[in-house]
Design a protein around this motif. Structure first.
Motif, PDB file in Angstrom:
ATOM      1  N   ILE A 133       7.246  12.310   1.521  1.00 56.28           N
ATOM      2  CA  ILE A 133       7.132  11.063   0.470  1.00 56.28           C
ATOM      3  C   ILE A 133       6.169   9.968   0.290  1.00 56.28           C
ATOM      4  O   ILE A 133       5.191  10.112   1.042  1.00 56.28           O
ATOM      5  CB  ILE A 133       8.585  10.392   1.556  1.00 56.28           C
ATOM      6  CG1 ILE A 133       9.924  11.367   1.921  1.00 56.28           C
ATOM      7  CG2 ILE A 133       9.212   8.949   0.508  1.00 56.28           C
ATOM      8  CD1 ILE A 133      10.624  10.021   2.733  1.00 56.28           C
ATOM      9  N   LEU A 134       5.885   9.444  -0.607  1.00 56.66           N
ATOM     10  CA  LEU A 134       4.820   8.741  -1.046  1.00 56.66           C
ATOM     11  C   LEU A 134       5.654   7.653  -1.650  1.00 56.66           C
ATOM     12  O   LEU A 134       6.210   7.923  -2.576  1.00 56.66           O
ATOM     13  CB  LEU A 134       3.863   9.282  -1.797  1.00 56.66           C
ATOM     14  CG  LEU A 134       2.580   8.582  -1.936  1.00 56.66           C
ATOM     15  CD1 LEU A 134       1.849   8.504  -1.167  1.00 56.66           C
ATOM     16  CD2 LEU A 134       2.067   9.164  -3.486  1.00 56.66           C
ATOM     17  N   HIS A 135       5.414   6.401  -0.755  1.00 53.19           N
ATOM     18  CA  HIS A 135       6.325   5.146  -1.894  1.00 53.19           C
ATOM     19  C   HIS A 135       5.006   4.078  -1.801  1.00 53.19           C
ATOM     20  O   HIS A 135       4.542   4.120  -0.690  1.00 53.19           O
ATOM     21  CB  HIS A 135       7.664   5.075  -1.660  1.00 53.19           C
ATOM     22  CG  HIS A 135       7.230   4.119   0.207  1.00 53.19           C
ATOM     23  ND1 HIS A 135       7.546   2.642   0.340  1.00 53.19           N
ATOM     24  CD2 HIS A 135       7.397   4.993   1.213  1.00 53.19           C
ATOM     25  CE1 HIS A 135       7.183   2.527   1.511  1.00 53.19           C
ATOM     26  NE2 HIS A 135       6.736   3.594   2.317  1.00 53.19           N
ATOM     27  N   PHE A 181       8.663   2.380  -6.095  1.00 58.46           N
ATOM     28  CA  PHE A 181       8.289   3.339  -6.704  1.00 58.46           C
ATOM     29  C   PHE A 181       8.408   4.510  -5.235  1.00 58.46           C
ATOM     30  O   PHE A 181       7.596   4.041  -4.290  1.00 58.46           O
ATOM     31  CB  PHE A 181       7.133   4.023  -7.384  1.00 58.46           C
ATOM     32  CG  PHE A 181       6.831   3.296  -8.505  1.00 58.46           C
ATOM     33  CD1 PHE A 181       6.683   3.875  -9.491  1.00 58.46           C
ATOM     34  CD2 PHE A 181       6.393   1.938  -8.315  1.00 58.46           C
ATOM     35  CE1 PHE A 181       6.438   2.680 -10.731  1.00 58.46           C
ATOM     36  CE2 PHE A 181       5.830   1.330  -9.113  1.00 58.46           C
ATOM     37  CZ  PHE A 181       5.838   2.270 -10.362  1.00 58.46           C
ATOM     38  N   TRP A 182       9.560   5.730  -4.392  1.00 57.91           N
ATOM     39  CA  TRP A 182       9.241   6.513  -3.664  1.00 57.91           C
ATOM     40  C   TRP A 182       9.643   7.799  -5.219  1.00 57.91           C
ATOM     41  O   TRP A 182       9.931   7.990  -5.366  1.00 57.91           O
ATOM     42  CB  TRP A 182      10.256   6.616  -3.081  1.00 57.91           C
ATOM     43  CG  TRP A 182      11.076   4.929  -2.481  1.00 57.91           C
ATOM     44  CD1 TRP A 182      11.016   3.632  -3.051  1.00 57.91           C
ATOM     45  CD2 TRP A 182      10.604   5.095  -0.621  1.00 57.91           C
ATOM     46  NE1 TRP A 182      10.559   2.769  -2.018  1.00 57.91           N
ATOM     47  CE2 TRP A 182      11.148   3.760  -0.170  1.00 57.91           C
ATOM     48  CE3 TRP A 182      10.710   6.124  -0.167  1.00 57.91           C
ATOM     49  CZ2 TRP A 182      11.020   3.413   0.756  1.00 57.91           C
ATOM     50  CZ3 TRP A 182      10.754   5.723   1.073  1.00 57.91           C
ATOM     51  CH2 TRP A 182      10.857   4.177   1.540  1.00 57.91           C
ATOM     52  N   ALA A 183       8.361   8.743  -4.115  1.00 56.53           N
ATOM     53  CA  ALA A 183       8.303  10.170  -4.680  1.00 56.53           C
ATOM     54  C   ALA A 183       8.625  10.753  -2.880  1.00 56.53           C
ATOM     55  O   ALA A 183       7.924  10.973  -2.277  1.00 56.53           O
ATOM     56  CB  ALA A 183       6.793  10.378  -5.499  1.00 56.53           C
ATOM     57  N   LYS A 241       1.123  -1.575   0.401  1.00 54.57           N
ATOM     58  CA  LYS A 241      -0.200  -0.019  -0.163  1.00 54.57           C
ATOM     59  C   LYS A 241       1.145   1.638   0.422  1.00 54.57           C
ATOM     60  O   LYS A 241       1.859   1.017   0.681  1.00 54.57           O
ATOM     61  CB  LYS A 241      -0.944  -0.089   0.670  1.00 54.57           C
ATOM     62  CG  LYS A 241      -2.330  -1.381   1.754  1.00 54.57           C
ATOM     63  CD  LYS A 241      -2.928  -0.958   2.590  1.00 54.57           C
ATOM     64  CE  LYS A 241      -4.091  -2.683   2.360  1.00 54.57           C
ATOM     65  NZ  LYS A 241      -4.216  -2.328   3.621  1.00 54.57           N
ATOM     66  N   ALA A 242       0.727   2.376  -0.754  1.00 53.59           N
ATOM     67  CA  ALA A 242       1.163   3.360  -0.637  1.00 53.59           C
ATOM     68  C   ALA A 242       0.819   3.950   0.627  1.00 53.59           C
ATOM     69  O   ALA A 242      -0.001   4.328   1.376  1.00 53.59           O
ATOM     70  CB  ALA A 242       0.635   4.936  -2.105  1.00 53.59           C
ATOM     71  N   GLN A 243       2.401   5.226   1.195  1.00 50.03           N
ATOM     72  CA  GLN A 243       2.907   5.712   2.355  1.00 50.03           C
ATOM     73  C   GLN A 243       3.166   6.404   2.619  1.00 50.03           C
ATOM     74  O   GLN A 243       4.012   6.627   1.204  1.00 50.03           O
ATOM     75  CB  GLN A 243       3.543   4.638   3.238  1.00 50.03           C
ATOM     76  CG  GLN A 243       3.181   3.058   3.195  1.00 50.03           C
ATOM     77  CD  GLN A 243       3.941   1.908   5.412  1.00 50.03           C
ATOM     78  OE1 GLN A 243       5.114   2.794   4.693  1.00 50.03           O
ATOM     79  NE2 GLN A 243       3.539   1.383   4.912  1.00 50.03           N
TER      80      GLN A 243
END
Length: 262
Positions: free
Chosen positions: A221-223, A231-233, A210-212
């Motif tokens: 940060i969203l990963h 994916f790490w944004a 799940k996106a955290q």
């Protein structure tokens, strides 16, 4: 010196623990190798970030003196001649020193960051370094059909590249980076004056995470892990807009996002 040898010795080099010859070999290798140089710069930025964050455990300045004072041997005196009160105080002092050492050791263990926390710090460090002049992109283009082929032959996987200009997230370009002990693809997007770095690399087969949402050092940060990719944004955008970006990105590349705050 090969890249593998250099990366094995890089931590010791960063801490000033290498011999002169090995240090000179690394210093000769770094200017000629983009990947190794980036790894070194990331480590330096991460090192500085950890020292300035709440994760860095700094023991009290007088702890060593207090422990040494407690553990210092008493004057040589037959135990049988010690008065009961003195013996009692010695036992209590020994017990106190043991408790202090256990508490200090436990504090050190609890203060050590987890693997995910270290990776989050590494992601932020790479993002900060990318914002320095000349470090943002290796290929500059808003055309996904220019950016995606640029990665061919440079990585052992093909990253998904999408232009989200219709959603007000413009594709700026891409670059190679080094995270999580491997080469990764980085896509750069822009919204107003804010840049978003999206780091991508293969995950374990069929892994779904799940996106955290996280926040470190003022950056959001969203990963997430989907479709066999991690994916790490990261950006200084607010959490709402970064969350919108994550949803748009995931919808375009072909899977439904599932979000979980942390």
């Amino acid at each position: 010196m090969t890249c593998k040898e250099m990366q094995y010795l890089l931590n010791a080099y960063s801490d000033g623990e290498l011999d002169l010859i090995s240090s000179l070999d690394i210093e000769q290798h770094l200017p000629d190798c983009i990947a190794c140089n980036r790894l070194y710069q990331n480590q330096q930025t991460l090192k500085a970030a950890l020292k300035s964050s709440d994760l860095y455990f700094q023991p009290p300045a007088d702890l060593q003196k207090r422990v040494q004072a407690v553990l210092r041997k008493p004057e040589v005196t037959p135990t049988s001649s010690l008065r009961p009160n003195r013996r009692r105080w010695l036992v209590m002092a020994a017990s106190l020193s043991g408790i202090m050492l256990i508490a200090w050791s436990l504090g050190r263990i609890l203060s050590l960051p987890s693997a995910d926390e270290l990776l989050a710090q590494e992601v932020v460090a790479s993002h900060i370094r990318s914002l320095m002049p000349g470090h943002l992109t290796d290929v500059v283009s808003s055309n996904q059909h220019t950016v995606k082929p640029w990665f061919n032959g440079k990585l052992d996987f093909s990253p998904p590249v999408e232009d989200l200009a219709a959603n007000d997230f413009k594709l700026v370009g891409g670059r190679l980076d080094y995270l999580n002990n491997r080469s990764v693809a980085t896509l750069i997007y822009q919204r107003r004056d804010h840049y978003i770095n999206v780091f991508i690399w293969p995950s374990s087969a069929n892994a779904i995470e799940k996106a955290q949402n996280l926040s470190r050092q003022g950056y959001n940060i969203l990963h997430w892990t989907r479709a066999n990719m991690t994916f790490w944004a990261v950006s200084d955008l607010n959490t709402t807009e970064l969350g919108d970006f994550g949803r748009f990105f995931q919808n375009v590349v072909g899977f439904t996002p599932i979000y979980q705050s942390q």
